[in-house]
Design a protein around this motif. Structure first.
Motif, short mmCIF file in Angstrom:
data_model
loop_
_atom_site.label_atom_id
_atom_site.label_comp_id
_atom_site.label_asym_id
_atom_site.label_seq_id
_atom_site.Cartn_x
_atom_site.Cartn_y
_atom_site.Cartn_z
N GLN A 1 0.55 -0.97 0.33
CA GLN A 1 -0.20 0.05 0.08
C GLN A 1 0.70 1.68 -0.15
OE1 GLN A 1 -2.95 -0.30 2.62
NE2 GLN A 1 -2.69 -1.88 3.47
N VAL A 2 2.44 1.52 0.02
CA VAL A 2 2.96 1.98 -0.19
C VAL A 2 3.20 2.86 -1.46
CG1 VAL A 2 5.71 3.13 0.80
CG2 VAL A 2 4.33 1.02 2.12
N LEU A 3 3.61 4.07 -0.94
CA LEU A 3 3.65 5.14 -2.04
C LEU A 3 5.10 6.11 -1.94
CD1 LEU A 3 -0.04 6.77 -2.74
CD2 LEU A 3 0.81 4.74 -3.55
N ASN A 4 5.35 5.89 -3.38
CA ASN A 4 6.86 7.00 -3.35
C ASN A 4 6.26 8.59 -3.31
OD1 ASN A 4 6.23 7.23 -5.21
ND2 ASN A 4 8.32 5.74 -6.30
N LYS A 5 8.02 9.48 -3.04
CA LYS A 5 6.67 10.92 -2.80
C LYS A 5 6.13 11.02 -4.28
CE LYS A 5 9.98 13.61 -3.19
NZ LYS A 5 11.02 15.32 -2.79
N GLU A 6 6.90 10.58 -5.38
CA GLU A 6 6.76 10.90 -6.55
C GLU A 6 5.20 10.56 -7.13
OE1 GLU A 6 7.54 9.98 -11.39
OE2 GLU A 6 8.53 9.38 -10.17
N ARG A 7 4.38 9.20 -6.61
CA ARG A 7 3.49 8.64 -6.56
C ARG A 7 2.39 9.29 -5.87
NH1 ARG A 7 3.41 1.84 -5.89
NH2 ARG A 7 1.49 2.84 -5.97
#
Length: 332
Positions: free
Chosen positions: A274-280
């Motif tokens: 479920q984790v997102l990086n900063k770009e997403r």
């Protein structure tokens, strides 16, 4: 960006995970947070006139109880009737009603008081049996407890003498209310319900004590922190950051989760997929803010034993949120 260590200032998330990391069910974790989280306001602060309460919880008891509930959470889920919730406050009330029922102190939850023409005068969040400091129960009277679970962002105002703060500068993310307005409403109106003639007629036992239990998180921009004691805030209250979406792009690379409303209470524990990086995350927020302006609560997470564990949290707001918050203050 602001960081908030605990004891005196290590982030609350770390101590919560230390104590409750073995819990996995989201709703059991939310209940653990309600029972264990610091109060938002300092009960002994003189400006609250003795009207702010705090929970007296037997942690040896609830640790085993919550562990068993986490292993078999179906009774809690059935009690919550999750599909019926649109408001976080009602969700928190149901969680606390579950605890008070198990504890054996609950007399009534959500009892409405109506006038002679059936108009609604008010509602008691909780009516509870209670004991005094010597352990003596009060069989002829009840405790009226009002529960508020609130989230506010501190808007800074620059005045002639520099930065200034006040309870009304803590503004709800949707700009609908302020911490100052909420506390005044609770103390001046809601806690007075037991004195209304219609309530006294309706209740079989008089209200012997009325207190407010106020839980929540406060969010600060950059490193700006007011004097908690001066404002009557609890020194160890749960806190996070807020920043604009433009400021988010300047942050160092981190891992994020977007928190849905019913996940706002306890520090998050989620699956890694479920984790997102900063770009997403930034892309998702830009798309959202094109259609609505409600700030988004996100958790900064780190991988730990196969889960994404919250280490910090903050509201990401549209770039014009501060100006709109100022207009809201000026209109009061």
């Amino acid at each position: 960006m602001a960081t908030f260590p605990d004891k005196p200032n290590r982030r609350f998330q770390y101590s919560f995970h230390d104590r409750w990391g073995f819990l996995s069910d989201q709703h059991v974790r939310s209940l653990a947070w309600l029972l264990d989280a610091p109060d938002l306001l300092a009960p002994a602060a003189p400006q609250w006139q003795g009207k702010i309460g705090t929970l007296d919880v037997n942690f040896g008891f609830i640790r085993q109880w919550l562990k068993e509930l986490d292993a078999c959470p179906q009774p809690l889920h059935a009690w919550l009737n999750l599909h019926s919730f649109t408001r976080l406050g009602r969700y928190a009330e149901r969680l606390m009603a579950f605890y008070f029922t198990h504890e054996g102190s609950l007399i009534s939850h959500g009892l409405q008081v109506r006038g002679a023409n059936q108009e609604t005068i008010g509602e008691f969040d909780f009516l509870l049996d209670y004991a005094d400091s010597l352990g003596h129960t009060h069989g002829n009277s009840v405790l009226h407890l009002e529960l508020a679970t609130k989230f506010y962002l501190l808007r800074t105002r620059i005045g002639p003498s520099g930065f200034s703060h006040g309870m009304d500068y803590f503004i709800g993310p949707n700009l609908a209310d302020t911490l100052g307005l909420k506390v005044r409403k609770i103390i001046d109106k809601q806690l007075m319900l037991g004195q209304h003639p219609a309530a006294q007629i309706q209740l079989s036992r008089q209200v012997g004590m009325a207190k407010a239990l106020i839980k929540g998180w406060l969010f600060y921009h950059e490193d700006e922190m007011p004097d908690a004691a001066e404002l009557g805030l609890a020194n160890d209250h749960c806190r996070g950051f807020w920043c604009t979406i433009s400021e988010l792009t300047a942050r160092t690379e981190q891992q994020y989760l977007i928190l849905p409303r019913l996940s706002w209470l306890a520090p998050e524990k989620a699956y890694l997929d479920q984790v997102l990086n900063k770009e997403r995350l930034t892309e998702a927020l830009f798309n959202k803010f094109q259609h609505e302006s409600m700030p988004v609560l996100v958790a900064i997470v780190e991988p730990q034993q196969g889960f994404a564990i919250e280490t910090e949290r903050g509201f990401i707001v549209p770039d014009d949120w501060q100006n709109k918050a100022g207009q809201r203050n000026n209109s009061q």
